[in-house]
Design a protein around this motif. Structure first.
Motif, PDB file in Angstrom:
ATOM      1  N   VAL A  28     -17.158 -10.618  -9.712  1.00  0.00           N
ATOM      2  CA  VAL A  28     -16.207  -9.653  -9.160  1.00  0.00           C
ATOM      3  C   VAL A  28     -14.945 -10.381  -8.707  1.00  0.00           C
ATOM      4  N   ASN A  29     -13.835  -9.907  -9.187  1.00  0.00           N
ATOM      5  CA  ASN A  29     -12.530 -10.409  -8.745  1.00  0.00           C
ATOM      6  C   ASN A  29     -11.724  -9.231  -8.262  1.00  0.00           C
ATOM      7  N   LEU A  30     -11.151  -9.353  -7.081  1.00  0.00           N
ATOM      8  CA  LEU A  30     -10.240  -8.300  -6.652  1.00  0.00           C
ATOM      9  C   LEU A  30      -9.353  -8.799  -5.538  1.00  0.00           C
ATOM     10  N   THR A  31      -8.210  -8.180  -5.404  1.00  0.00           N
ATOM     11  CA  THR A  31      -7.323  -8.515  -4.292  1.00  0.00           C
ATOM     12  C   THR A  31      -6.887  -7.222  -3.624  1.00  0.00           C
ATOM     13  N   VAL A  32      -6.708  -7.301  -2.326  1.00  0.00           N
ATOM     14  CA  VAL A  32      -6.193  -6.155  -1.581  1.00  0.00           C
ATOM     15  C   VAL A  32      -4.978  -6.645  -0.815  1.00  0.00           C
ATOM     16  N   GLU A  33      -3.869  -5.926  -0.980  1.00  0.00           N
ATOM     17  CA  GLU A  33      -2.644  -6.326  -0.287  1.00  0.00           C
ATOM     18  C   GLU A  33      -2.632  -5.726   1.114  1.00  0.00           C
ATOM     19  N   LYS A  34      -1.828  -6.319   1.950  1.00  0.00           N
ATOM     20  CA  LYS A  34      -1.717  -5.815   3.316  1.00  0.00           C
ATOM     21  C   LYS A  34      -1.203  -4.374   3.296  1.00  0.00           C
ATOM     22  N   GLY A  35      -1.833  -3.514   4.080  1.00  0.00           N
ATOM     23  CA  GLY A  35      -1.399  -2.130   4.163  1.00  0.00           C
ATOM     24  C   GLY A  35      -1.899  -1.262   3.036  1.00  0.00           C
ATOM     25  N   GLU A  36      -2.713  -1.802   2.192  1.00  0.00           N
ATOM     26  CA  GLU A  36      -3.224  -1.015   1.072  1.00  0.00           C
ATOM     27  C   GLU A  36      -4.400  -0.160   1.490  1.00  0.00           C
ATOM     28  N   TYR A  37      -4.675   0.890   0.741  1.00  0.00           N
ATOM     29  CA  TYR A  37      -5.830   1.752   0.970  1.00  0.00           C
ATOM     30  C   TYR A  37      -6.570   1.802  -0.346  1.00  0.00           C
ATOM     31  N   VAL A  38      -7.664   1.068  -0.404  1.00  0.00           N
ATOM     32  CA  VAL A  38      -8.368   0.898  -1.673  1.00  0.00           C
ATOM     33  C   VAL A  38      -9.728   1.566  -1.610  1.00  0.00           C
ATOM     34  N   ALA A  39     -10.065   2.290  -2.653  1.00  0.00           N
ATOM     35  CA  ALA A  39     -11.407   2.877  -2.743  1.00  0.00           C
ATOM     36  C   ALA A  39     -12.166   2.183  -3.852  1.00  0.00           C
ATOM     37  N   ILE A  40     -13.433   1.891  -3.570  1.00  0.00           N
ATOM     38  CA  ILE A  40     -14.281   1.315  -4.618  1.00  0.00           C
ATOM     39  C   ILE A  40     -15.309   2.365  -4.980  1.00  0.00           C
ATOM     40  N   MET A  41     -15.334   2.724  -6.254  1.00  0.00           N
ATOM     41  CA  MET A  41     -16.267   3.774  -6.682  1.00  0.00           C
ATOM     42  C   MET A  41     -17.355   3.201  -7.552  1.00  0.00           C
ATOM     43  N   GLY A  42     -18.478   3.793  -7.455  1.00  0.00           N
ATOM     44  CA  GLY A  42     -19.570   3.373  -8.316  1.00  0.00           C
ATOM     45  C   GLY A  42     -20.791   4.189  -7.984  1.00  0.00           C
ATOM     46  N   GLY A 195      -0.004   1.459   8.667  1.00  0.00           N
ATOM     47  CA  GLY A 195      -0.058   0.052   8.281  1.00  0.00           C
ATOM     48  C   GLY A 195      -1.441  -0.559   8.244  1.00  0.00           C
ATOM     49  N   GLN A 196      -2.467   0.242   8.482  1.00  0.00           N
ATOM     50  CA  GLN A 196      -3.823  -0.292   8.507  1.00  0.00           C
ATOM     51  C   GLN A 196      -4.378  -0.462   7.095  1.00  0.00           C
ATOM     52  N   THR A 197      -4.856  -1.658   6.781  1.00  0.00           N
ATOM     53  CA  THR A 197      -5.494  -1.892   5.499  1.00  0.00           C
ATOM     54  C   THR A 197      -6.893  -1.279   5.524  1.00  0.00           C
ATOM     55  N   ILE A 198      -7.236  -0.516   4.478  1.00  0.00           N
ATOM     56  CA  ILE A 198      -8.555   0.121   4.453  1.00  0.00           C
ATOM     57  C   ILE A 198      -9.230  -0.153   3.119  1.00  0.00           C
ATOM     58  N   LEU A 199     -10.497  -0.497   3.199  1.00  0.00           N
ATOM     59  CA  LEU A 199     -11.291  -0.644   1.982  1.00  0.00           C
ATOM     60  C   LEU A 199     -12.473   0.294   2.111  1.00  0.00           C
ATOM     61  N   MET A 200     -12.565   1.240   1.181  1.00  0.00           N
ATOM     62  CA  MET A 200     -13.594   2.256   1.320  1.00  0.00           C
ATOM     63  C   MET A 200     -14.508   2.236   0.108  1.00  0.00           C
ATOM     64  N   VAL A 201     -15.785   2.289   0.337  1.00  0.00           N
ATOM     65  CA  VAL A 201     -16.747   2.386  -0.742  1.00  0.00           C
ATOM     66  C   VAL A 201     -17.257   3.816  -0.760  1.00  0.00           C
ATOM     67  N   THR A 202     -17.244   4.425  -1.929  1.00  0.00           N
ATOM     68  CA  THR A 202     -17.630   5.839  -1.958  1.00  0.00           C
ATOM     69  C   THR A 202     -18.065   6.239  -3.361  1.00  0.00           C
ATOM     70  N   HIS A 203     -18.799   7.317  -3.493  1.00  0.00           N
ATOM     71  CA  HIS A 203     -18.924   7.874  -4.829  1.00  0.00           C
ATOM     72  C   HIS A 203     -18.384   9.292  -4.860  1.00  0.00           C
ATOM     73  N   SER A 204     -17.627   9.620  -3.803  1.00  0.00           N
ATOM     74  CA  SER A 204     -17.003  10.937  -3.781  1.00  0.00           C
ATOM     75  C   SER A 204     -15.590  10.816  -4.355  1.00  0.00           C
ATOM     76  N   VAL A 205     -15.334  11.587  -5.382  1.00  0.00           N
ATOM     77  CA  VAL A 205     -14.024  11.547  -6.024  1.00  0.00           C
ATOM     78  C   VAL A 205     -12.957  12.032  -5.049  1.00  0.00           C
ATOM     79  N   LYS A 206     -13.341  13.016  -4.263  1.00  0.00           N
ATOM     80  CA  LYS A 206     -12.420  13.575  -3.290  1.00  0.00           C
ATOM     81  C   LYS A 206     -11.953  12.497  -2.305  1.00  0.00           C
ATOM     82  N   ALA A 207     -12.929  11.728  -1.804  1.00  0.00           N
ATOM     83  CA  ALA A 207     -12.581  10.667  -0.860  1.00  0.00           C
ATOM     84  C   ALA A 207     -11.688   9.639  -1.533  1.00  0.00           C
ATOM     85  N   ALA A 208     -12.056   9.278  -2.759  1.00  0.00           N
ATOM     86  CA  ALA A 208     -11.295   8.248  -3.465  1.00  0.00           C
ATOM     87  C   ALA A 208      -9.872   8.716  -3.744  1.00  0.00           C
TER      88      ALA A 208
END
Lengths: 257, 671
Positions: A28-42, A195-208
């Motif tokens: 797994v390779n990934l980067t998250v920038e400051k202030g980003e809101y990233v969802a990980i789906m699976g 400005g809060q960086t968020i990393l969210m794991v979800t399988h809800s499309v709505k959330a993502a």
């Protein structure tokens, strides 16, 4: 510089007597920038929870490294991990994980108390956060006296009161009804706007679809990612669904064709 | 199908080791203790020895206490076991098992627990009771029989009694299962507890009750008042303890919580709120444990002290080996009496080292500085028992050579009370209405040694014992109007013949038997043998002693198991809480520290309270013990310290076991 860098992350679980090896994360390779809101789906078993646990320092990778704000997590000693976790990371869980013997206020204070922040300062920090999340009225209540949506907002307050570098959310909407889900996602978006960086794991499309970027993980590999760009939530929602069908559909291509 | 139930039941037992093992161990212990008590109370070997019947009588009371304790304790544990398995039972019924099937599995589980515990308890009980039988025989100087005669009565009684207990548990639990519905079982337990509220009134009431109870103990003046007030004081302390543990602890913790500066500190935050809920749940258990522990300590130390003092006292009191009491109507002269006794002793081959006649008067009296007011009958606890005799008799029996003037009286107090100056004697028929003349004052001469008496170490329920010794027999006779006017049968005082013998116990007992068989021939009214009486006294107190130790062992066991189970339950609930804390960023070390401090407090509190209670009870108990043959304060304190030490050791071992299990439970979930 990126807020979070994950390089060649690999996690292999070995059954107790060294028998079968289960590969949870392949590479797994990934980067998250400051202030980003990233969802990980699976899907279940895709390795997304393993990934989150490693990012949360609750688990250790077999290979590869995680760098948070320039600091290599692998290098942090066990003793300091807890401190690192409570000062630099904020957590929101599906099950809320509030302590039922603490009032809402004390639940939110918990990480600050552990860090040794003076009481005066705790109050000052709590006030704007409670207002923003709409829980000012609930502070003296106990977790069993408030609804699921309210509980989750309390959990969010607890996650962000330490001003963490990153908030990790594990299926935050999983236990909520649709109205509470909407409210919570809106709040996530607001926090992210501040400005809060968020990393969210979800399988809800709505959330993502409220995130700025969505990563798709399957069989321990990040397959694909899409950016929101200027799309609205519903446009992004559609695109995520399409990607999901394309990616996850491998298994049932035959049905589709 | 039958096999499925059996394997389900077997599985349940081994999967729930953490609750079933202590459950079975407690049952085994209860059965073992019951078996031993039953065995002692029915053992024909023990029954046949002198004083053994006293022990057996006391033990047969003990078995009722034991059965009561066993029932309620095991019932509590069985409820706990069921409560912890609700999820599993719920799963069974979701999987399609009907309630009757679940009950069937339940039955097999209960049966297995019953069979295992009865079998093991009986085997251990048989071995232990044999060991104890040998010990008892040793204490009673009886010949030990090393044969293995297994008594059937205790086994039978236990099989039936505990069978009935387990049947009742099974029935009650089955009714519980029938009344519940499946979904209820599956639901997560604990929807959240109400927050503990302060209760100042109850907390203050607790402090007041406790202080008043303590005050009664410290201010108890006389033994008789102490005895009258003892149960009242005990009740005050029990209710005070309950109130303080429940309301007091929570009020205190809430007050700490209100102090923001104190509360919002890493160390205090988790402990204070943790303790708040812990006390809310466990306060009553802890209060009960404190009270139980106090009871154990007080009972055990009193019984040991009594045994100790009575057996030494009995030996002290009996300066002579035999004494025979003669009625004043007996026509024989002292010489004739002694001649017959010499002949009787020769018949059984007993040597006589010395033999002499002896006389004294005996009455009850109020004794204060300057006045001894006598009355004929024992009427109240406040009276002292008094003995009057002549210096001649005193000297002869004690082998001393003390001389008194006509206006002097020798005084000895068994309790070591000091009278000084002068004393007058006055006779009274009713307690507070003196009717006789006041005697001339006598100058008090303190005697160093108790006079030899033909009087056994009876349990005297009086306020003290005094001996007054006058110059000679003529003087003593002249005192009669002032000391015991109406005791007609004592007209001439009581006459005794005292005998000392260097022969061994067997020969002495043989002589005693001969005396008993030929009472008319000898012409006496009562005959006492020192060896015989000491055996009897030791029999009674030895019984108390054994019972005290057994009940204490039972109490200690119950206390410890109670603690174990309450912490186990707590552990199940806390494991979730600590998992959350760890996720939020508490280190494993911090969690362990917090757990340790909380368990230590929960464990130490009852022990500490028990020790304080016992210390507070000491003055009162000390006074009461005096009624029962007196006690030496230093010996009592020493024994008390010993009991506390033994108790603390047992308790500490239990603490480490409990902590281990608790930590395993708490860290069992992903941390």
């Amino acid at each position: 510089m990126s807020m979070l860098e994950v390089k060649n992350l690999k996690k292999i679980y070995t059954t107790r007597f060294g028998g079968n090896k289960v590969v949870a994360l392949q590479n797994v390779n990934l980067t998250v920038e400051k202030g980003e809101y990233v969802a990980i789906m699976g899907e279940s078993g895709s390795g997304k929870t393993t990934l989150l646990n490693i990012l949360a320092t609750l688990d250790k990778p077999t290979e590869g490294e995680v760098v948070l704000d320039g600091r290599k997590m692998n290098a942090i000693k066990d003793k300091e991990l807890a401190k690192f976790r409570r000062e630099r990371l904020g957590f929101v869980f599906q099950e809320f994980n509030l302590l039922d013997n603490f009032s809402v206020r004390d639940n939110i204070y918990l990480p600050l108390v552990l860090t040794g922040v003076p009481h005066q300062q705790m109050q000052e920090r709590l006030k704007p956060i409670a207002e923003k999340l709409g829980i000012s009225e609930l502070l003296e209540k106990f977790p069993y006296e408030i609804s699921g949506g309210q509980k989750q907002r309390v959990a969010v307050a607890r996650a962000i009161i330490t001003n963490p570098e990153m908030v990790l959310a594990d299926e935050p909407t999983g236990a909520l009804d649709s109205r509470s889900t909407d409210e919570l996602l809106e709040q996530f978006a607001n926090i992210n706007k501040d400005g809060q960086t968020i990393l969210m794991v979800t399988h809800s499309v709505k959330a993502a679809s409220t995130a700025g970027r969505v990563l798709f993980i399957k069989d321990g590999i990040v397959y694909h990612q899409i950016y929101r760009g200027n799309e609205t939530n519903s446009e992004f929602y559609r695109r995520i669904s399409d990607s999901l069908t394309a990616l996850m559909g491998d298994g049932f291509n035959s049905v589709k064709d | 199908m039958r096999n499925i139930y059996r394997s389900l039941a077997g599985n349940a037992l081994s999967k729930n080791k953490i609750v079933y093992v202590p459950y079975i161990i407690s049952a085994i212990m209860m059965i073992t203790i019951s078996h031993v008590i039953l065995a002692i109370s029915t053992d024909p070997v023990i029954g046949s020895i002198e004083g053994g019947d006293g022990l057996q009588m006391i033990m047969s009371i003990g078995i009722f206490v034991m059965y009561n304790i066993s029932f309620f304790f095991l019932f509590g544990v069985s409820r706990f076991v069921i409560k912890n398995r609700k999820k599993e039972l719920g799963l069974y019924s979701v999987l399609g098992m009907q309630k009757k099937h679940i009950i069937r599995v339940q039955f097999l589980e209960n049966l297995a627990v019953y069979l295992i515990s009865v079998a093991s308890g009986t085997v251990i009980g048989i071995v232990l009771s044999k060991v104890i039988q040998l010990g008892v025989l040793k204490i009673y100087h009886a010949e030990a029989d090393f044969g293995w005669s297994i008594m059937v009565t205790p086994i039978f009684a236990n099989v039936i009694a505990f069978g009935a207990f387990f049947m009742v548990f099974f029935i009650i639990n089955s009714i519980g299962i029938l009344l519940s519905n499946t979904l209820e079982y599956m639901k997560e337990e604990g929807k959240g507890e109400k927050r503990p509220k302060s209760n100042w009134i109850l907390a203050i009431a607790g402090v007041l009750l406790l202080s008043f109870g303590y005050y009664l103990s410290f201010r108890s003046q006389s033994a008789t008042k102490a005895l009258n007030l003892f149960f009242f004081a005990v009740m005050l302390v029990i209710f005070g303890t309950m109130a303080l543990f429940t309301a007091g602890s929570i009020t205190l913790l809430n007050a700490l919580k209100k102090n923001k500066k104190y509360y919002y500190k890493t160390g205090h935050f988790i402990s204070v709120s943790g303790m708040l809920y812990r006390m809310k749940r466990n306060a009553l258990t802890l209060a009960t444990i404190s009270i139980f522990a106090t009871m154990v300590l007080v009972t055990l130390s009193s019984v040991m002290t009594l045994y100790n003092t009575v057996s030494t006292l009995a030996k002290q009191w009996y300066r002579v080996d035999f004494h025979l009491v003669y009625d004043h109507e007996d026509p024989q002269t002292d010489e004739e009496r002694m001649a017959k006794l010499s002949a009787g002793a020769e018949k059984v081959g007993m040597e006589i080292s010395n033999m002499f006649p002896y006389t004294y008067y005996n009455a009850y009296a109020y004794v204060t500085d300057g006045l001894c007011m006598c009355y004929p009958n024992y009427t109240s606890f406040d009276a002292c028992e008094v003995f009057y005799m002549s210096m001649d008799a005193y000297n002869q029996a004690n082998g001393t050579d003390i001389e008194l003037a006509e206006n002097e009286v020798g005084v000895y107090s068994l309790e070591g009370k000091v009278l000084s100056g002068e004393i007058c004697f006055q006779y009274s028929n009713a307690v507070a209405e003196p009717e006789g003349e006041l005697s001339a004052p006598y100058k008090i001469v303190a005697l160093d040694d108790a006079p030899t008496l033909s009087y056994g170490a009876s349990i005297s329920l009086t306020n003290g014992t005094y001996f007054f010794v006058f110059k000679n027999y003529e003087q003593l006779a002249a005192m009669r109007p002032y000391i015991c006017e109406s005791i007609k049968e004592y007209d001439d005082g009581r006459h005794f013949i005292l005998i000392n013998s260097p022969s061994d116990r067997q020969t002495q007992l043989a002589f005693y038997k001969d005396l008993n068989n030929n009472q008319e021939e000898y012409g006496y009214t009562f005959a006492y043998s020192r060896i015989q009486d000491i055996d009897e006294v030791i029999g009674i107190y030895g019984g108390l002693f054994f019972l005290g130790i057994f009940l204490s062992a039972a109490f200690l066991t119950i206390t410890i198991l109670n603690m174990y189970f309450s912490q186990l339950q707590q552990g199940y609930e806390d494991s979730k809480r600590f998992a959350i804390m760890r996720k939020v960023g508490l280190t494993r070390k911090e969690i362990k520290k917090s757990i340790n401090s909380q368990i230590v407090i929960v464990f130490l509190l009852p022990l500490l309270v028990a020790v304080i209670h016992t210390m507070a009870a000491y003055p009162m108990v000390n006074r009461i013990l005096r009624l029962f043959g007196g006690c030496e304060p230093r010996a009592f304190l020493l024994i008390l310290a010993l009991c506390i030490a033994v108790f603390a050791v047992g308790y500490t071992i239990a603490y480490f076991f409990t902590r281990r299990t608790y930590l395993r439970l708490v860290s069992g979930t992903k941390m």
